[in-house]
Design an enzyme around this catalytic site. Structure first.
Site, PDB file in Angstrom:
ATOM      1  N   ASP A  30       0.850  -1.189   0.000  1.00  0.00           N
ATOM      2  CA  ASP A  30       0.000   0.000   0.000  1.00  0.00           C
ATOM      3  C   ASP A  30       0.890   1.245   0.000  1.00  0.00           C
ATOM      4  O   ASP A  30       1.910   1.296   0.693  1.00  0.00           O
ATOM      5  CB  ASP A  30      -0.919  -0.002   1.228  1.00  0.00           C
ATOM      6  CG  ASP A  30      -2.062   0.986   1.088  1.00  0.00           C
ATOM      7  OD1 ASP A  30      -3.216   0.535   0.926  1.00  0.00           O
ATOM      8  OD2 ASP A  30      -1.813   2.208   1.137  1.00  0.00           O
ATOM      9  N   ILE A  31       0.491   2.242  -0.768  1.00  0.00           N
ATOM     10  CA  ILE A  31       1.297   3.463  -0.904  1.00  0.00           C
ATOM     11  C   ILE A  31       1.270   4.304   0.375  1.00  0.00           C
ATOM     12  O   ILE A  31       2.142   5.149   0.583  1.00  0.00           O
ATOM     13  CB  ILE A  31       0.796   4.276  -2.126  1.00  0.00           C
ATOM     14  CG1 ILE A  31       1.881   5.188  -2.663  1.00  0.00           C
ATOM     15  CG2 ILE A  31      -0.477   5.032  -1.805  1.00  0.00           C
ATOM     16  CD1 ILE A  31       1.554   5.800  -4.023  1.00  0.00           C
ATOM     17  N   ASN A  87     -12.751  -3.511   2.381  1.00  0.00           N
ATOM     18  CA  ASN A  87     -13.713  -2.416   2.423  1.00  0.00           C
ATOM     19  C   ASN A  87     -14.622  -2.538   1.209  1.00  0.00           C
ATOM     20  O   ASN A  87     -14.147  -2.653   0.074  1.00  0.00           O
ATOM     21  CB  ASN A  87     -12.987  -1.063   2.415  1.00  0.00           C
ATOM     22  CG  ASN A  87     -12.229  -0.819   3.701  1.00  0.00           C
ATOM     23  OD1 ASN A  87     -12.694  -1.184   4.773  1.00  0.00           O
ATOM     24  ND2 ASN A  87     -11.054  -0.212   3.605  1.00  0.00           N
ATOM     25  N   GLY A  93     -15.931   3.081   3.304  1.00  0.00           N
ATOM     26  CA  GLY A  93     -14.874   3.985   2.859  1.00  0.00           C
ATOM     27  C   GLY A  93     -14.049   3.442   1.709  1.00  0.00           C
ATOM     28  O   GLY A  93     -12.894   3.856   1.511  1.00  0.00           O
ATOM     29  N   GLN A  94     -14.633   2.530   0.922  1.00  0.00           N
ATOM     30  CA  GLN A  94     -13.883   1.997  -0.219  1.00  0.00           C
ATOM     31  C   GLN A  94     -13.580   3.122  -1.208  1.00  0.00           C
ATOM     32  O   GLN A  94     -14.492   3.762  -1.726  1.00  0.00           O
ATOM     33  CB  GLN A  94     -14.665   0.877  -0.919  1.00  0.00           C
ATOM     34  CG  GLN A  94     -13.872   0.241  -2.062  1.00  0.00           C
ATOM     35  CD  GLN A  94     -14.641  -0.865  -2.784  1.00  0.00           C
ATOM     36  OE1 GLN A  94     -15.764  -1.210  -2.405  1.00  0.00           O
ATOM     37  NE2 GLN A  94     -14.030  -1.406  -3.825  1.00  0.00           N
ATOM     38  N   HIS A 100      -9.971  -5.337  -3.444  1.00  0.00           N
ATOM     39  CA  HIS A 100      -8.638  -5.520  -2.861  1.00  0.00           C
ATOM     40  C   HIS A 100      -8.789  -5.888  -1.399  1.00  0.00           C
ATOM     41  O   HIS A 100      -9.594  -5.304  -0.677  1.00  0.00           O
ATOM     42  CB  HIS A 100      -7.775  -4.260  -3.004  1.00  0.00           C
ATOM     43  CG  HIS A 100      -8.452  -3.003  -2.547  1.00  0.00           C
ATOM     44  ND1 HIS A 100      -9.385  -2.342  -3.312  1.00  0.00           N
ATOM     45  CD2 HIS A 100      -8.343  -2.299  -1.400  1.00  0.00           C
ATOM     46  CE1 HIS A 100      -9.825  -1.289  -2.659  1.00  0.00           C
ATOM     47  NE2 HIS A 100      -9.210  -1.234  -1.484  1.00  0.00           N
TER      48      HIS A 100
END
Ligand code: AMP
Ligand code: ZN
Length: 114
Positions: A30-31, A87, A93-94, A100
């Site tokens: 994840d970034i 999510n 809050g997707q 994913h």
């Protein structure tokens, strides 16, 4: 799918740090990591969310979940514990509409989530 961030990562058009890859799934960091291990596991084919994937291809959903378990093992959190989060939809809050699973671990995780 055009204009999908994670489809662009699968295509190699946007860089990502791959942790695990098979012919049907991809796992990458994840970034904006929320834990020492924070990896996203996705099917390479586009499905908007976990519900759509479960309805269309339960075996592929199983491969995504198996990918999460394998990520936990290679990241060394299989024994200490980890969380897998999908999510799904607005209230969750997707933000990225390509299914994913978040694999989170490496620290104690609060429950319930916010
Ligand atoms: P969600 O809110 O469940 O849709 O999660 C989307 C996740 O994608 C967030 O944790 C973001 O930090 C992550 N993300 C967004 N852009 C990228 C990117 N280019 N590479 C890796 N992760 C990303
Ligand atoms: Zn996509």
């Amino acid at each position: 799918m055009a204009d999908c961030l994670f489809c662009s990562i699968v295509a190699g058009d946007i860089p990502a740090t791959t942790v695990l890859e098979t012919d049907r799934i991809l796992a990458f960091r994840d970034i904006d990591p929320q834990a020492p291990t924070h990896v996203l596991v996705i099917p390479k084919d586009h499905y908007p969310d976990a519900a759509a994937l479960a309805a269309a291809d339960a075996a592929l959903l199983g491969e995504v979940f198996t990918g999460a378990y394998r990520v936990a093992a290679v990241e060394g959190i299989g024994e200490t514990g980890y969380r897998v989060v999908f999510n799904t939809g607005a209230d969750a809050g997707q933000a990225v509409p390509h299914v994913h699973g978040h694999v989170l671990g490496g620290r104690s995780l609060d429950w319930p989530p916010g």
